[in-house]
Structures are given as structure tokens and as C-alpha cells.
Design a protein around this motif. Structure first.
Motif, mmCIF file in Angstrom:
data_model
loop_
_atom_site.group_PDB
_atom_site.id
_atom_site.type_symbol
_atom_site.label_atom_id
_atom_site.label_comp_id
_atom_site.label_asym_id
_atom_site.label_seq_id
_atom_site.Cartn_x
_atom_site.Cartn_y
_atom_site.Cartn_z
ATOM 1 N N TRP A 98 47.381 -6.323 40.952
ATOM 2 C CA TRP A 98 48.119 -5.217 41.562
ATOM 3 C C TRP A 98 48.591 -4.222 40.501
ATOM 4 O O TRP A 98 48.553 -3.008 40.706
ATOM 5 N N LEU A 99 49.027 -4.751 39.352
ATOM 6 C CA LEU A 99 49.500 -3.903 38.256
ATOM 7 C C LEU A 99 48.357 -3.360 37.407
ATOM 8 O O LEU A 99 48.597 -2.625 36.454
ATOM 9 N N GLN A 101 46.486 -5.034 35.399
ATOM 10 C CA GLN A 101 46.573 -5.663 34.083
ATOM 11 C C GLN A 101 45.747 -6.950 34.060
ATOM 12 O O GLN A 101 46.049 -7.885 33.330
#
Length: 240
Positions: A98-99, A101
């Protein structure tokens, strides 16, 4: 390879120890393979922030996982003892996606921990109904060995591609592989010592050889394919 090899090792180690094939262990491996497919497609969906076109593969693999996994859990409910750990890994992995990363060092570490814990499951079902201490001893040996190999692989690949030219990663990779080799030397296991030497040499030689120009990804990919096969053979043979 990194996701499935440790779980497959659990099945093969059980076969090597008991001399027989347990279909439940292979069933558990199939469930894990589908879990990986759900995780991979789910990661892309979360990275897109829930765009519809990325949802359909998640649904498809989710249905397949339910078809294979629900009967497994129904017949072997003790597997749920591992659910909290893998749920924690899934949440962390989803957060990384989601980020955006998912290629970060911490996200890779989560993926490695999840993959390397699976031999405890597949090996346990492979030797069932053998005694629990045996399962714990051999399963833990596979987990620790594969954790050393796979996190070392994460560091090495980063020195070759995403973190090329950053000597902090190169040194960290050298230190990790050096520590793994020292541990394996102390164990006295010739197979693990040979593996440790080979992995340390590739970790030193290739980053130095490509210190000026970043190699093509296929170089790191081919190297890790060979390293993964070598690791599989050596870890399996080390389980005397």
C-alpha cells in the motif's frame, strides 16, 4: 524460488528422513504456492490503491486457494496454530504494498521470514506421526539455514541492482555472509561450510567486478538461480 524452496525443502527433508512420501505435506505445499499467488496479486492490487483491474487476479487465486485450502484446514485444524504468525506477515506485506515500499529492506525481510517459516509446517506434516522433538529440531535447522541464505540473497541482489554503488550495502552483505560462514564452520557440517564459502565468494567477487557499471538484472537473476539450487542441495544433504 525464494518463496517456495524452503517449503519444498521441508517436504524433501521429511522424505529423506522417513523414506516415504506423505501426501499431506505436498498438499500443504500446494496451499502455500496458492498463498503466494494471492499475496503477489494482492500486493499489486494494494499498490494500485484498489484499482478494479488488479482485483480480478486476486479473486481468481483466492477462489483456488479456498478450494484447496479450506478442506486442508477442515481435516488438519492444528495447522491454525501457525495462523497468527502468517497473518502478521500478511498484514506487514500488505502495508508495504500500500505504501509502495514492497522493495524496501524491511518488506524483503518480512517476505523472507514468511517463506523460511514454512518448513516447520511442511516438514511437520511430512514426518507425521513421528515425535514432536524430531520435527522441532530438523524443522528449526531448515528455518535458520534458509533465513541465513535468503536474507543474504536480498542484500546481495540489492548491491547488484537497486543499491548498486552504495558501499554500505556491499559491506552489510559481506558481514552477513561472513557471519553465516563462521556459524556454519562452527557447526562442523561440511555441506554448509561449502555453501557458505560459495555464497561469500559470489558476494565479494561480483560487486567488485561490477563496481563501475551496473550489471543487467539477468546477471543477478542467473547467479541467484544457481545459488538457490546449490543452497537447496547443500541444506538437504546437511540434514544427516
Amino acid at each position: 524460488m525464494m518463496a517456495l524452496a524452503p517449503a519444498l525443502m521441508g517436504v524433501c527433508a521429511a522424505w529423506r528422513l522417513t523414506g516415504r512420501t506423505n501426501g499431506v505435506a505436498w498438499w500443504a505445499l500446494a496451499c502455500w504456492a496458492l498463498c503466494y499467488c494471492v499475496e503477489f496479486t494482492g500486493g499489486r492490487w494494494l499498490k494500485s490503491h484498489l484499482r478494479r483491474r488488479f482485483a480480478w487476479p486476486v479473486v481468481g487465486y483466492g477462489v483456488a486457494l479456498a478450494a484447496v485450502g479450506v478442506p486442508f484446514v477442515w481435516l488438519h485444524p492444528k495447522v491454525l496454530v501457525w495462523a497468527p504468525a502468517f497473518l502478521m506477515f500478511a498484514v506487514a506485506d500488505g502495508m508495504a504494498s500500500w505504501l509502495r515500499q514492497e522493495r524496501s529492506l524491511w518488506a524483503d525481510a518480512v517476505a523472507v521470514m514468511a517463506a523460511c517459516l514454512m518448513p516447520m509446517v511442511t516438514f511437520g506434516y511430512g514426518v507425521d506421526p513421528y515425535v514432536t522433538p524430531l520435527v522441532t529440531l530438523y524443522g528449526f535447522a531448515i528455518v535458520v539455514s534458509y533465513a541465513a541464505v535468503e536474507f543474504g540473497s536480498v542484500l546481495f541482489v540489492k548491491t547488484m541492482i537497486r543499491e548498486h554503488g552504495r558501499w554500505a550495502y556491499v559491506v552489510a552483505s559481506w558481514l552477513w555472509h561472513g557471519a553465516a560462514l563462521a556459524w556454519w564452520v562452527r557447526s562442523g557440517n561440511m555441506w554448509l561450510m561449502a555453501l557458505g564459502i560459495a555464497l561469500l565468494l559470489r558476494t565479494i567477487v561480483l560487486p567488485l567486478a561490477f563496481r563501475v557499471r551496473r550489471p543487467k538484472p539477468i546477471v543477478a537473476g542467473a547467479t541467484e538461480s544457481v545459488a538457490s539450487l546449490l543452497a537447496f542441495v547443500c541444506i538437504l544433504m546437511s540434514l544427516a
